[in-house]
Design an enzyme around this catalytic site. Structure first.
Site, PDB file in Angstrom:
ATOM      1  N   ASN A  19       0.738  -1.333  -0.501  1.00 13.07           N
ATOM      2  CA  ASN A  19       0.245  -0.596  -0.706  1.00 13.07           C
ATOM      3  C   ASN A  19       1.425   1.402   0.093  1.00 13.07           C
ATOM      4  OD1 ASN A  19      -1.958   1.926   0.163  1.00 13.07           O
ATOM      5  ND2 ASN A  19      -2.383   1.454   2.445  1.00 13.07           N
ATOM      6  N   ALA A  20       0.725   1.762  -1.321  1.00 13.25           N
ATOM      7  CA  ALA A  20       1.892   2.867  -1.626  1.00 13.25           C
ATOM      8  C   ALA A  20       1.294   4.128  -1.187  1.00 13.25           C
ATOM      9  CB  ALA A  20       2.617   3.011  -2.320  1.00 13.25           C
ATOM     10  N   LYS A  21       0.440   4.247  -0.362  1.00  7.25           N
ATOM     11  CA  LYS A  21      -0.699   5.358   0.180  1.00  7.25           C
ATOM     12  C   LYS A  21      -0.631   5.895   1.766  1.00  7.25           C
ATOM     13  CE  LYS A  21      -3.643   5.840  -4.160  1.00  7.25           C
ATOM     14  NZ  LYS A  21      -4.588   7.055  -4.605  1.00  7.25           N
ATOM     15  N   ASN A  22      -0.066   4.549   2.395  1.00  8.00           N
ATOM     16  CA  ASN A  22      -0.326   4.902   3.641  1.00  8.00           C
ATOM     17  C   ASN A  22       0.829   6.092   4.448  1.00  8.00           C
ATOM     18  OD1 ASN A  22       0.773   3.770   6.313  1.00  8.00           O
ATOM     19  ND2 ASN A  22      -0.482   2.367   6.005  1.00  8.00           N
TER      20      ASN A  22
END
Lengths: 338, 277
Positions: free
Chosen positions: A114-117
């Site tokens: 998850n690169a949007k954490n």
């Protein structure tokens, strides 16, 4: 809710209960205290519950050990957004004297899922700060990899801007923006970054020095895709607080004219001319004719709009009906100022 | 156009028994207080707050209370950190200012510096980003405009310029996106819409088309609202969809305050009602 079966499947196949693992011998798991009447209670999976019970135990006893580090890895894998776990991990890393490069690799693993954490990016920044300017190129490379998968990841852009300002590495940034815009000229994040670079890069000389070439760059993008909102805003931004220069740069209104003559995707060209008129721009006959020729039959004769600005607003009200109220308001503004 | 399936959404919110196997239920674990806010506020807007036991909810929330001091989180430059661990973002400026205003303790921070920091995050298109130099983003814009509204500082905004940027978020489907060339998402019905209302420019979007978009994002069989039509529903988008409809004055919904993201009668009670401890 939809479940993400592949990541669940992997975790479960590999799961060995912590109670059976020798490295956690002697740890008394601490169950979650939800109080007498839990609200929004969640039916946790067994591996999640056990992981968090063990985490609570080591966290409350402030054990800053290698097994605590391992436990934070496990807890992060079951819930990467638990900021308490990340905070504890940082305490453990400082106490143990971390291998910062290994820690960067750890964050890359989390980013893959998850690169949007938010917590991931905060932690990454914290590690990069520890490494200092030497980390710059690796951080730029890391965000570049993220952008290969999602060129508009807001967290990654925020991180990249921080890296440039705190650690350096500006030299290739303008080229990188150009590359991204070649791949997708509609990437608003890349246009924003371009503005960031030309205004803040210590190796470029600032906005005034860069303005001329950037105007040409923006206009080229406009002609390729006149419906592209970003280069129009970028162009306007180049003349931020410089209305006189904006009015007098003939390249701007020439670009608008060229778009109008093509008779398609002319919304931003018209609104730019409208802005210019509001600042006192005196258009030549060619521009006036180009505008008039865009009037559709339902708008009636050109003389029915008191002046050019009115005419533009009428055309836009039909061309962009979703924002009809906005263009009506612009018409009122134009009338009241004339 | 369809209708708001209010009763279905109430049923969905109340059915909070998450499945054990659900990835999302675990990921939501740290967001339970958020989940409570989204769920409860949606119920209130639908006029169905009486379907929950308020005593239970209040005592649970009080259990979550933690000793921490918002004032201590303001930095030298006026920005706010999210917690003692330091992440800076205009989201936290909004949270701090909103909480302190509700607690009537705005005087305990340096409001002028806080405002100055927010203004430094203004972009060239009139919007706001998470930090100075960052791209305009509707979510960040809501936070900054909300914080400026609460502190009586809206004069720092070029309302015409920002209003235009915001109304340009409406795409063909009638939905709103958060940045140019991104997909429409129901949650932007809140971030963009509330911002437009705070700067008196909401009439610049096509309200009917937006209402239709939000209604199309409903799961009319099982209840709940998703980010865009035919996606899976969740509490977050259910709240923002209903709150967005409330801002659009959809019939049968309570009015919502655009700055506090709470029902207007709740805000009135806080500021004009009897003092409660």
């Amino acid at each position: 809710m939809a479940s993400s079966s592949s990541s669940e499947g992997e975790g479960r196949r590999a799961w060995v209960p912590l109670a059976s693992r020798p490295e956690f011998a002697g740890v008394t798991p601490l169950p979650q205290d939800d109080g007498p009447s839990p609200v929004v209670a969640i039916a946790y999976r067994d591996d999640f519950r056990e992981t968090m019970d063990y985490f609570r135990s080591l966290y409350s006893s402030r054990e800053l050990s290698p097994r605590s580090l391992l436990l934070t890895s496990l807890a992060i894998s079951v819930n990467p957004a638990n900021y308490t776990v990340w905070h504890f991990r940082r305490q453990v890393l400082e106490a143990l004297g971390a291998d910062w490069t290994e820690e960067l690799e750890f964050t890359e693993g989390v980013a893959k899922r998850n690169a949007k954490n938010y917590q991931l990016w905060h932690h990454r920044r914290w590690v990069a700060e520890k490494l200092g300017p030497d980390a710059a190129s690796r951080e730029l490379e890391f965000t570049r990899k993220i952008f290969c998968l999602d060129a508009k990841n807001y967290h990654a852009w925020s991180h990249r801007q921080w890296v440039l300002q705190a650690l350096g590495g500006w030299e290739d940034e303008l080229d990188y923006c150009a590359q991204l815009l070649e791949e997708d000229v509609f990437n608003n994040s890349a246009w924003n970054q371009r503005y960031f670079v030309i205004t803040k890069s210590p190796s470029l000389g600032g906005l005034n020095a860069m303005r001329d070439s950037e105007v040409d760059y923006a206009i080229e993008a406009i002609h390729a895709n006149p419906e592209n909102e970003s280069p129009w805003r970028y162009l306007r931004g180049l003349y931020n607080d410089e209305n006189e220069a904006w009015l007098n740069d003939s390249r701007v209104h020439s670009a608008c004219l060229r778009v109008l003559k093509a008779k398609r995707n002319f919304k931003f060209a018209l609104s730019t001319l409208l802005d210019l008129l509001g600042l006192g721009f005196k258009p030549n006959q060619e521009i006036k004719d180009a505008i008039t020729s865009l009037r559709t039959s339902d708008l009636g004769e050109a003389g029915s709009d008191s002046d050019l600005a009115n005419s533009i607003c009428s055309i836009l009200g039909l061309e962009d009906p979703m924002r009809a109220n906005y263009w009506t308001w612009r018409k009122q503004q134009a009338s009241s100022s004339s | 156009m369809g209708e708001l399936a209010g009763d279905k959404h109430v049923k969905y919110i109340l059915s909070v028994e998450k499945k054990k196997d659900s990835f999302e239920s675990v990921v939501m674990e740290h967001l339970r207080l958020n989940g409570a806010y989204w769920g409860l506020t949606t119920l209130d807007l639908l006029g169905k707050l009486d379907t929950v036991d308020s005593n239970e909810v209040v005592s649970w929330i009080l259990q979550c209370q933690h000793e921490s001091d918002i004032r201590a989180l303001q930095n030298e430059d006026g920005s706010f950190s999210g917690d003692i661990w330091g992440e800076v973002d205009t989201r936290f400026s909004y949270c701090a200012i909103c909480c302190l205003a509700i607690l009537k303790r705005l005087d305990s921070i340096n409001v002028e510096k806080a405002v100055r920091y927010i203004v430094s995050c203004k972009t060239l298109d009139g919007g706001f980003g998470c930090t100075p130099g960052a791209e305009s983003h509707a979510g960040q814009i809501f936070c900054c405009v909300g914080a400026l509204a609460i502190t009586g500082s809206l004069h720092h905004i070029d309302k015409d310029l920002l209003g235009w940027w915001l109304c340009e978020r409406q795409v063909k489907s009638g939905g709103l996106n958060g940045r140019p060339e991104k997909l429409a998402d129901v949650c932007y019905s809140w971030w963009v819409l509330s911002s437009l209302i705070m700067i008196d420019r909401v009439h610049w979007i096509d309200k009917e088309k937006l209402i239709k978009f939000i209604l199309d994002c409903q799961d009319t069989e099982n209840g709940g609202i998703s980010d865009r039509p035919d996606d899976a529903v969740d509490i977050f988008h259910t709240y923002f969809g209903v709150a967005g409809l409330s801002l659009l004055e959809y019939p049968g919904l309570k009015a919502t305050d655009p700055a506090y993201a709470l029902p207007v009668d709740v805000v009135n009670r806080i500021f004009f009602g009897r003092c409660s401890t």
